[in-house]
Design a protein around this motif. Structure first.
Motif, mmCIF file in Angstrom:
data_model
loop_
_atom_site.group_PDB
_atom_site.id
_atom_site.type_symbol
_atom_site.label_atom_id
_atom_site.label_comp_id
_atom_site.label_asym_id
_atom_site.label_seq_id
_atom_site.Cartn_x
_atom_site.Cartn_y
_atom_site.Cartn_z
ATOM 1 N N TRP A 1 -7.814 5.454 -0.295
ATOM 2 C CA TRP A 1 -7.620 5.335 -1.775
ATOM 3 C C TRP A 1 -8.564 6.249 -2.386
ATOM 4 O O TRP A 1 -7.993 7.292 -3.151
ATOM 5 N N PRO B 1 -6.751 -0.107 1.500
ATOM 6 C CA PRO B 1 -7.296 1.136 1.758
ATOM 7 C C PRO B 1 -8.468 1.563 1.427
ATOM 8 O O PRO B 1 -8.657 2.604 0.381
ATOM 9 N N ASN C 1 -1.670 9.307 5.824
ATOM 10 C CA ASN C 1 -1.691 7.783 5.686
ATOM 11 C C ASN C 1 -0.590 7.199 5.987
ATOM 12 O O ASN C 1 -0.424 6.118 6.810
ATOM 13 N N CYS D 1 -3.766 6.201 -11.517
ATOM 14 C CA CYS D 1 -4.566 5.215 -10.453
ATOM 15 C C CYS D 1 -4.397 3.926 -10.933
ATOM 16 O O CYS D 1 -4.015 2.857 -10.232
ATOM 17 N N ILE E 1 -1.843 11.556 1.522
ATOM 18 C CA ILE E 1 -0.921 10.300 1.492
ATOM 19 C C ILE E 1 0.272 10.501 2.826
ATOM 20 O O ILE E 1 0.551 9.513 3.321
ATOM 21 N N VAL F 1 -7.688 9.848 -4.094
ATOM 22 C CA VAL F 1 -7.680 10.305 -5.667
ATOM 23 C C VAL F 1 -8.976 11.324 -5.808
ATOM 24 O O VAL F 1 -8.601 12.239 -6.708
ATOM 25 N N THR G 1 2.326 1.762 -3.280
ATOM 26 C CA THR G 1 1.024 2.379 -4.391
ATOM 27 C C THR G 1 0.976 3.894 -4.191
ATOM 28 O O THR G 1 1.101 4.572 -4.953
ATOM 29 N N TYR G 2 0.947 4.361 -2.889
ATOM 30 C CA TYR G 2 0.766 5.826 -2.643
ATOM 31 C C TYR G 2 1.895 6.386 -3.094
ATOM 32 O O TYR G 2 1.871 7.703 -3.788
ATOM 33 N N ILE H 1 0.729 -1.272 0.030
ATOM 34 C CA ILE H 1 -0.139 0.200 0.012
ATOM 35 C C ILE H 1 0.922 1.181 -0.012
ATOM 36 O O ILE H 1 0.659 2.242 -0.542
ATOM 37 N N TYR I 1 2.004 6.589 -6.833
ATOM 38 C CA TYR I 1 1.017 7.437 -7.464
ATOM 39 C C TYR I 1 1.190 8.860 -7.419
ATOM 40 O O TYR I 1 1.024 9.601 -8.208
ATOM 41 N N LEU J 1 -2.446 0.620 -9.145
ATOM 42 C CA LEU J 1 -2.932 -0.587 -8.780
ATOM 43 C C LEU J 1 -2.145 -1.701 -9.388
ATOM 44 O O LEU J 1 -1.996 -2.724 -8.628
ATOM 45 N N TYR K 1 0.537 -1.888 -6.942
ATOM 46 C CA TYR K 1 0.076 -2.616 -5.757
ATOM 47 C C TYR K 1 0.068 -4.196 -6.014
ATOM 48 O O TYR K 1 0.450 -4.921 -4.969
#
Length: 254
Positions: A184, A180, A206, A90, A203, A188, A73-74, A70, A77, A94, A97
């Motif tokens: 998530w 998330p 998180n 996005c 982000i 976005v 991924t953040y 995760i 992104y 994914l 991820y």
């Protein structure tokens, strides 16, 4: 049957509370709250109640691998949307991820998952520190359907994981636990409507919360068999909240 109704009641109520807090106090607070192990705690609680504490214990390594994925991924992104718009960013995130989650779960080394997760958290905090100092997060308006969508998604995720836990096994169940479903969509939509400043706030919050999530899972690993599901999860959530609050306060003073 009682557990099923509890899932239908508790999960959407928590999603609603966090979404309303983000709307009221801004995306920075929303990011912190969405980074807490809300969904994870519910998944682990019902896995423990329905499959036994030993099953939940075996799910912890997968959950920490998912946490590392995760954060990757953040970070991806946040970086890639400097160059592309939100939709391709996005979709690419994914894919990242899935790849990182698969790799970390295949390696199956608990200390490696923790190390990678904390390293990525550190990178996110460092990379977002300048923007966090120069731009305060505002309250970004979201469409009315977004909050119900989060509530439904979180509830369906919990029902799907717990209903198929026997078939999925503890590792995959744990891997899916920290997905998330709050943060998530929040990230976005904040990005699309408020720009990179709002995305950064989500982000960063998180990532700060993820440090508490590591403490949450480590507490479960050491306590769930001896203390039982309810007491150990309650203690782990309290620890996660304290760690997150202390780290957020320390970073705010810098």
């Amino acid at each position: 049957m009682t557990a099923f109704y509890l899932k239908l009641l508790i999960t959407p109520a928590l999603m609603l509370a966090i979404s309303l807090a983000a709307r009221r106090w801004g995306t920075a607070v929303g990011g912190l709250l969405s980074g807490l192990p809300i969904t994870s705690a519910l998944v682990m609680l019902f896995l423990s109640l329905e499959q036994g504490s030993a099953f939940a214990l075996m799910a912890v390594p997968g959950a920490l691998a998912g946490l590392a994925a995760i954060q990757a991924t953040y970070l991806f992104y946040w970086w890639v949307t400097r160059h592309v718009s939100a939709l391709p960013g996005c979709l690419a995130a994914l894919v990242v991820y899935g790849a990182v989650a698969w790799l970390m779960s295949r390696l199956g080394v608990l200390t490696l998952s923790i190390t990678v997760a904390l390293l990525l958290v550190g990178l996110i905090i460092v990379f977002t520190s300048r923007q966090a100092r120069t731009q305060a997060a505002a309250c970004v308006p979201v469409p009315r359907w977004v909050i119900p969508m989060r509530m439904v998604t979180a509830t369906l995720l919990l029902l799907a994981i717990t209903a198929s836990a026997t078939w999925l096994g503890p590792v995959v169940s744990g891997l899916l636990a920290p997905i998330p479903v709050i943060a998530w969509p929040l990230a976005v939509f904040a990005h699309v409507q408020g720009g990179r400043g709002e995305l950064t706030a989500i982000i960063r919050g998180n990532a700060i919360g993820a440090v508490g999530v590591v403490g949450f899972y480590l507490t479960l690993q050491h306590c769930i068999v001896q203390w039982g599901a309810v007491l150990s999860i309650a203690a782990a959530v309290v620890l996660a909240v304290v760690v997150t609050a202390m780290l957020a306060r320390a970073l705010a003073r810098r």
